[in-house]
Design a protein around this motif. Structure first.
Motif, short mmCIF file in Angstrom:
data_model
loop_
_atom_site.label_atom_id
_atom_site.label_comp_id
_atom_site.label_asym_id
_atom_site.label_seq_id
_atom_site.Cartn_x
_atom_site.Cartn_y
_atom_site.Cartn_z
N LEU A 83 0.83 -1.20 0.00
CA LEU A 83 0.00 0.00 0.00
C LEU A 83 0.86 1.26 0.00
CD1 LEU A 83 -2.43 -1.00 2.92
CD2 LEU A 83 -2.94 -1.13 0.47
N ASN A 126 -0.93 -2.51 -4.61
CA ASN A 126 -2.35 -2.90 -4.63
C ASN A 126 -3.28 -1.69 -4.61
OD1 ASN A 126 -0.80 -5.17 -2.91
ND2 ASN A 126 -2.36 -6.07 -4.24
N TYR A 127 -3.02 -0.78 -3.64
CA TYR A 127 -3.87 0.41 -3.53
C TYR A 127 -3.04 1.61 -3.10
CZ TYR A 127 -7.77 -2.87 -3.38
OH TYR A 127 -8.65 -3.87 -3.67
N LEU A 184 -5.80 2.81 -9.19
CA LEU A 184 -5.30 2.38 -7.87
C LEU A 184 -5.73 3.28 -6.73
CD1 LEU A 184 -1.57 1.51 -8.77
CD2 LEU A 184 -3.46 -0.08 -8.39
N ARG A 190 -7.71 5.31 -3.90
CA ARG A 190 -8.88 5.25 -3.03
C ARG A 190 -8.78 6.43 -2.06
NH1 ARG A 190 -9.18 2.11 -6.44
NH2 ARG A 190 -9.78 -0.08 -6.44
N ILE A 224 -10.95 -1.21 2.53
CA ILE A 224 -10.38 -1.16 1.17
C ILE A 224 -9.36 -2.29 1.00
CG2 ILE A 224 -8.89 0.20 -0.37
CD1 ILE A 224 -10.13 2.76 1.05
#
Ligand code: AP5
Length: 209
Positions: A3, A104-105, A186, A188, A206
């Motif tokens: 992350l 991932n995010y 990607l 958020r 998330i």
């Protein structure tokens, strides 16, 4: 789970990274903490980075920062995943990161300048274990860390004039990363003005999707 925590200074990246890394059992990689540690150890590069760059609210040059992060991500504790807290902060840093690892995010924690200035001028941190305290997270004993009884200190770059420069630099150099990561699907966004536990739950929701 890899992350990135993005967002202006004082929005709560470190506060959340401390909690989420413990919950997900992944490494917490803070470039700001790496620079402060190097300066405290009297490392020449670290002292120069403080005197020329971060102590004044400016970014440390990309080539230095990218090199440090590349080495850090090779360490054993990053094998299960990591949170990058404060990296990348420029498009060249994000492009360099893309070449070495998948993310991932990207969690963008948003807060207004008024809230940020209020939080940072009252933030205190433990010299030993680096735990972060603030108006909403006071220590049990004034000036003493609850966890390790270390002394709490006020960061050199948490003076109001330096905070304003950090916010200016964020808007000019880091904010463009929001579009960069949005275009890759990607990004958020979470509201950094909510209570700490609410933000933590939002980020976990998330990450666990
Ligand atoms: P760095 O240490 O990363 O600083 P920053 O990004 O400016 O972020 P902060 O650590 O100030 O804030 P935070 O978002 O982590 O907020 P926190 O959780 O502590 O970097 C320092 C410097 O190093 C940079 O300016 C730059 O010069 C250099 N640097 C670092 N990375 C670099 C890079 N990639 N490239 C180039 N240079 C780099 O919370 C703040 C306060 O608010 C605390 O008191 C906390 O208790 C409180 N708080 C948090 N959340 C809440 C909440 N929800 N409600 C109420 N209070 C809250």
């Amino acid at each position: 789970m890899n992350l990135i925590f993005l967002g202006p200074p004082g929005t709560g990246k470190g506060t959340q990274a401390e909690r989420i890394s413990a919950e997900l059992k992944i490494a917490h990689v803070s470039t700001g903490e790496m620079f402060r540690q190097l300066a405290n150890e009297g490392n020449q590069l670290g002292v120069e980075a403080r005197d020329k760059y971060w102590g004044k609210g400016n970014l440390v040059p990309d080539e230095i920062t990218i090199g440090l992060v590349k080495e850090r991500l090779k360490k054993e504790d990053c094998r299960n995943g990591f949170i990058l807290d404060g990296f990348p902060r420029t498009i060249p840093q994000a492009e360099a990161l893309e070449k070495i690892i998948n993310i991932n995010y990207v969690i963008d924690i948003e807060s207004t300048d008024e809230i940020i200035i209020q939080r940072l001028t009252s933030r205190r941190q433990c010299v030993n274990c680096k735990k972060i305290y603030g108006i909403n997270v006071p220590p049990k004993l004034e000036g003493i860390c609850d966890v390790c009884q270390g002394k709490l200190y006020h960061r050199d770059d948490d003076k109001e004039d330096v905070i304003k420069e950090r916010l200016r630099v964020y808007n000019a150099q880091t904010k463009p990363l929001i579009e960069f990561y949005k275009s890759k699907g990607l990004l958020r966004i979470v509201n950094g003005e909510n209570p700490i536990e609410q933000i933590k739950a939002d980020i976990l929701a998330i990450a666990k999707k």
